[in-house]
Design a protein around this motif. Structure first.
Motif, PDB file in Angstrom:
ATOM      1  N   ALA A 256      38.479  22.038  87.705  1.00 56.13           N
ATOM      2  CA  ALA A 256      38.273  21.182  86.532  1.00 56.13           C
ATOM      3  C   ALA A 256      39.515  20.338  86.266  1.00 56.13           C
ATOM      4  O   ALA A 256      39.423  19.149  85.965  1.00 56.13           O
ATOM      5  N   ARG A 257      40.681  20.974  86.400  1.00 57.14           N
ATOM      6  CA  ARG A 257      41.923  20.227  86.180  1.00 57.14           C
ATOM      7  C   ARG A 257      42.151  19.212  87.304  1.00 57.14           C
ATOM      8  O   ARG A 257      42.658  18.115  87.051  1.00 57.14           O
ATOM      9  N   ALA A 258      41.771  19.557  88.522  1.00 57.42           N
ATOM     10  CA  ALA A 258      41.978  18.656  89.658  1.00 57.42           C
ATOM     11  C   ALA A 258      41.190  17.361  89.495  1.00 57.42           C
ATOM     12  O   ALA A 258      41.656  16.289  89.906  1.00 57.42           O
ATOM     13  N   VAL A 259      39.996  17.456  88.916  1.00 54.54           N
ATOM     14  CA  VAL A 259      39.174  16.252  88.756  1.00 54.54           C
ATOM     15  C   VAL A 259      39.271  15.673  87.348  1.00 54.54           C
ATOM     16  O   VAL A 259      38.642  14.662  87.047  1.00 54.54           O
ATOM     17  N   GLY A 260      40.058  16.315  86.480  1.00 58.53           N
ATOM     18  CA  GLY A 260      40.233  15.815  85.130  1.00 58.53           C
ATOM     19  C   GLY A 260      39.030  16.004  84.239  1.00 58.53           C
ATOM     20  O   GLY A 260      38.748  15.164  83.379  1.00 58.53           O
ATOM     21  N   TRP A 261      38.317  17.136  84.428  1.00 57.25           N
ATOM     22  CA  TRP A 261      37.132  17.386  83.597  1.00 57.25           C
ATOM     23  C   TRP A 261      37.529  18.217  82.381  1.00 57.25           C
ATOM     24  O   TRP A 261      38.057  19.318  82.506  1.00 57.25           O
ATOM     25  N   PRO A 262      37.282  17.707  81.174  1.00 57.41           N
ATOM     26  CA  PRO A 262      37.813  18.358  79.975  1.00 57.41           C
ATOM     27  C   PRO A 262      37.019  19.578  79.491  1.00 57.41           C
ATOM     28  O   PRO A 262      37.584  20.451  78.826  1.00 57.41           O
ATOM     29  N   ALA A 263      35.730  19.655  79.776  1.00 58.78           N
ATOM     30  CA  ALA A 263      34.887  20.718  79.209  1.00 58.78           C
ATOM     31  C   ALA A 263      35.063  22.011  79.986  1.00 58.78           C
ATOM     32  O   ALA A 263      34.174  22.484  80.692  1.00 58.78           O
ATOM     33  N   LEU A 264      36.246  22.586  79.841  1.00 62.85           N
ATOM     34  CA  LEU A 264      36.624  23.817  80.543  1.00 62.85           C
ATOM     35  C   LEU A 264      36.988  24.879  79.503  1.00 62.85           C
ATOM     36  O   LEU A 264      37.729  24.597  78.556  1.00 62.85           O
ATOM     37  N   VAL A 265      36.456  26.076  79.694  1.00 68.53           N
ATOM     38  CA  VAL A 265      36.735  27.175  78.779  1.00 68.53           C
ATOM     39  C   VAL A 265      37.258  28.357  79.587  1.00 68.53           C
ATOM     40  O   VAL A 265      36.613  28.784  80.551  1.00 68.53           O
ATOM     41  N   VAL A 274      33.762  27.263  70.385  1.00 66.51           N
ATOM     42  CA  VAL A 274      34.240  26.433  71.494  1.00 66.51           C
ATOM     43  C   VAL A 274      33.066  25.932  72.328  1.00 66.51           C
ATOM     44  O   VAL A 274      32.995  24.753  72.705  1.00 66.51           O
ATOM     45  N   LEU A 275      32.129  26.831  72.626  1.00 66.77           N
ATOM     46  CA  LEU A 275      30.967  26.435  73.426  1.00 66.77           C
ATOM     47  C   LEU A 275      30.128  25.389  72.698  1.00 66.77           C
ATOM     48  O   LEU A 275      29.655  24.428  73.311  1.00 66.77           O
ATOM     49  N   ASP A 276      29.938  25.579  71.389  1.00 67.83           N
ATOM     50  CA  ASP A 276      29.168  24.610  70.611  1.00 67.83           C
ATOM     51  C   ASP A 276      29.830  23.231  70.627  1.00 67.83           C
ATOM     52  O   ASP A 276      29.148  22.197  70.691  1.00 67.83           O
ATOM     53  N   HIS A 277      31.167  23.236  70.551  1.00 63.09           N
ATOM     54  CA  HIS A 277      31.894  21.963  70.598  1.00 63.09           C
ATOM     55  C   HIS A 277      31.596  21.229  71.891  1.00 63.09           C
ATOM     56  O   HIS A 277      31.253  20.037  71.879  1.00 63.09           O
ATOM     57  N   TRP A 278      31.712  21.918  73.033  1.00 65.74           N
ATOM     58  CA  TRP A 278      31.497  21.262  74.322  1.00 65.74           C
ATOM     59  C   TRP A 278      30.023  20.944  74.561  1.00 65.74           C
ATOM     60  O   TRP A 278      29.691  19.978  75.250  1.00 65.74           O
ATOM     61  N   TRP A 279      29.133  21.736  73.972  1.00 67.21           N
ATOM     62  CA  TRP A 279      27.694  21.438  74.066  1.00 67.21           C
ATOM     63  C   TRP A 279      27.405  20.075  73.421  1.00 67.21           C
ATOM     64  O   TRP A 279      26.722  19.225  74.012  1.00 67.21           O
ATOM     65  N   ARG A 280      27.909  19.896  72.212  1.00 65.65           N
ATOM     66  CA  ARG A 280      27.695  18.625  71.519  1.00 65.65           C
ATOM     67  C   ARG A 280      28.306  17.478  72.309  1.00 65.65           C
ATOM     68  O   ARG A 280      27.699  16.404  72.442  1.00 65.65           O
ATOM     69  N   TRP A 281      29.509  17.692  72.839  1.00 67.13           N
ATOM     70  CA  TRP A 281      30.184  16.635  73.591  1.00 67.13           C
ATOM     71  C   TRP A 281      29.421  16.312  74.871  1.00 67.13           C
ATOM     72  O   TRP A 281      29.223  15.129  75.204  1.00 67.13           O
ATOM     73  N   ALA A 282      28.971  17.335  75.602  1.00 65.78           N
ATOM     74  CA  ALA A 282      28.283  17.113  76.879  1.00 65.78           C
ATOM     75  C   ALA A 282      26.997  16.309  76.690  1.00 65.78           C
ATOM     76  O   ALA A 282      26.609  15.523  77.560  1.00 65.78           O
ATOM     77  N   LEU A 283      26.314  16.515  75.547  1.00 72.36           N
ATOM     78  CA  LEU A 283      25.059  15.809  75.306  1.00 72.36           C
ATOM     79  C   LEU A 283      25.255  14.466  74.608  1.00 72.36           C
ATOM     80  O   LEU A 283      24.286  13.738  74.387  1.00 72.36           O
ATOM     81  N   SER A 284      26.494  14.160  74.270  1.00 75.43           N
ATOM     82  CA  SER A 284      26.789  12.896  73.593  1.00 75.43           C
ATOM     83  C   SER A 284      26.954  11.774  74.618  1.00 75.43           C
ATOM     84  O   SER A 284      27.049  12.004  75.828  1.00 75.43           O
ATOM     85  N   GLY A 285      27.008  10.566  74.105  1.00 74.74           N
ATOM     86  CA  GLY A 285      27.249   9.433  74.990  1.00 74.74           C
ATOM     87  C   GLY A 285      28.575   9.559  75.711  1.00 74.74           C
ATOM     88  O   GLY A 285      28.691   9.184  76.889  1.00 74.74           O
ATOM     89  N   ALA A 286      29.583  10.089  75.035  1.00 71.32           N
ATOM     90  CA  ALA A 286      30.903  10.240  75.659  1.00 71.32           C
ATOM     91  C   ALA A 286      30.846  11.216  76.830  1.00 71.32           C
ATOM     92  O   ALA A 286      31.439  10.981  77.878  1.00 71.32           O
ATOM     93  N   GLY A 287      30.122  12.335  76.643  1.00 67.82           N
ATOM     94  CA  GLY A 287      30.006  13.317  77.713  1.00 67.82           C
ATOM     95  C   GLY A 287      29.248  12.774  78.902  1.00 67.82           C
ATOM     96  O   GLY A 287      29.639  12.984  80.065  1.00 67.82           O
ATOM     97  N   ARG A 288      28.159  12.083  78.640  1.00 66.57           N
ATOM     98  CA  ARG A 288      27.373  11.521  79.747  1.00 66.57           C
ATOM     99  C   ARG A 288      28.154  10.444  80.494  1.00 66.57           C
ATOM    100  O   ARG A 288      28.090  10.347  81.720  1.00 66.57           O
ATOM    101  N   LEU A 289      28.909   9.641  79.746  1.00 67.99           N
ATOM    102  CA  LEU A 289      29.710   8.597  80.384  1.00 67.99           C
ATOM    103  C   LEU A 289      30.807   9.209  81.234  1.00 67.99           C
ATOM    104  O   LEU A 289      31.078   8.764  82.363  1.00 67.99           O
ATOM    105  N   ALA A 290      31.459  10.264  80.722  1.00 64.79           N
ATOM    106  CA  ALA A 290      32.503  10.936  81.486  1.00 64.79           C
ATOM    107  C   ALA A 290      31.956  11.510  82.772  1.00 64.79           C
ATOM    108  O   ALA A 290      32.581  11.417  83.845  1.00 64.79           O
TER     109      ALA A 290
END
Length: 297
Positions: A256-265, A274-290
């Motif tokens: 995850a760090r090698a590719v710069g992926w932030p949703a790591l727990v 923490v999981l709820d935070h990343w769930w919301r982010w992953a389903l958001s426009g920002a998560g999909r764009l990332a």
């Protein structure tokens, strides 16, 4: 416009002198040892909506194993009802026969059901059956086909690691998987269990890497404790919540760090918040764009 089964049911319920005072809506979703399928529940929803529209007072009996605390066949008082309606599934077997015995004083109807054996006491116990199939009448459309449904929830691919004995005492796989799956059980999503392991002799597993890529590409997000669950989901542009199941971190976190992926727990930081935070982010426009930036087209 009513479907054919509903129209026939309402006609049967409104016969002169037979209009129900209070109706109990039942089905296989009512039996303690039955099962509640998606089709059963949609059929119940359809029937309930039509009964409400027709001004027919009714309750639904649910299995205590499916909806604990709701009205059940055991807690519903037979004397409180004059009509019992059974919807969906086969009118067959001892559980349906027992329904007749418990509500023997009620008028009993079945709608949108399959008649496996017309001579079965489970079938003959009904005063009227409006079948979807199994009788001389033409097959009718199933009640679930036109039931109201809400917005479809996201599809979450779940790719978990259960081995990796090479990490010895640092393994937290069992604890992490239990907490992850417990958390997922409470999310409004369609959960799709997937495995990166390929096999030619097990239909449940993918046979080629392309098949696995096709699978995760159709998910809205992936929750994983496997390195390749992370790598291959991102390859298809699917957002990932990556959980490293090794105390102190190992290959999942490193990748995850090698590719710069932030949703790591990390295993030690796992919590619902923490999981709820990343769930919301992953389903958001920002998560999909990332995730899209990582895709290989």
């Amino acid at each position: 416009m009513h479907d054919e089964v509903t129209a026939a049911l309402l006609c049967a319920l409104r016969q002169p002198g037979r209009s129900p005072g209070r109706l109990l809506l039942t089905g296989w979703f009512s039996f303690r040892d039955g099962e509640a399928t998606a089709g059963d529940v949609l059929a119940q929803r359809h029937a309930s909506a039509e009964l409400t529209r027709a001004g027919i007072r009714h309750d639904t009996a649910w299995s205590p194993g499916f909806r604990p605390g709701e009205l059940s066949l055991e807690t519903a008082r037979p004397e409180a009802y004059d009509t019992v309606l059974f919807v969906c599934g086969p009118v067959h077997g001892p559980q349906v026969t027992a329904l007749h015995a418990r509500f023997r004083a009620c008028r009993r109807l079945a709608a949108g059901v399959s008649v496996v054996d017309p001579a079965d006491p489970a079938a003959t116990g009904f005063h009227e059956i409006i079948a979807r199939d199994g009788t001389a009448a033409p097959a009718r459309r199933d009640l679930a086909a036109t039931a109201a449904a809400g917005p479809l929830p996201p599809v979450a691919g779940v790719v978990l690691s259960r081995g990796q004995g090479e990490y010895g005492a640092r393994r937290r796989h069992e604890e992490v998987n239990a907490r992850l799956t417990g958390w997922l059980a409470g999310k409004d999503c369609a959960r799709l269990s997937a495995d990166t392991r390929l096999a030619a002799d097990d239909w449940r597993l993918c046979t080629t890497a392309e098949q696995f890529l096709a699978l995760v590409s159709r998910c809205d997000l992936v929750v994983t404790t496997r390195l390749h669950g992370l790598v291959l989901a991102l390859r298809t542009g699917t957002p990932v919540i990556a959980v490293d199941p090794v105390a102190g971190g190992a290959k999942v976190g490193a990748q995850a760090r090698a590719v710069g992926w932030p949703a790591l727990v990390d295993a030690g930081a796992l919590s619902e918040e923490v999981l709820d935070h990343w769930w919301r982010w992953a389903l958001s426009g920002a998560g999909r764009l990332a995730a899209a930036r990582h895709s290989v087209r």
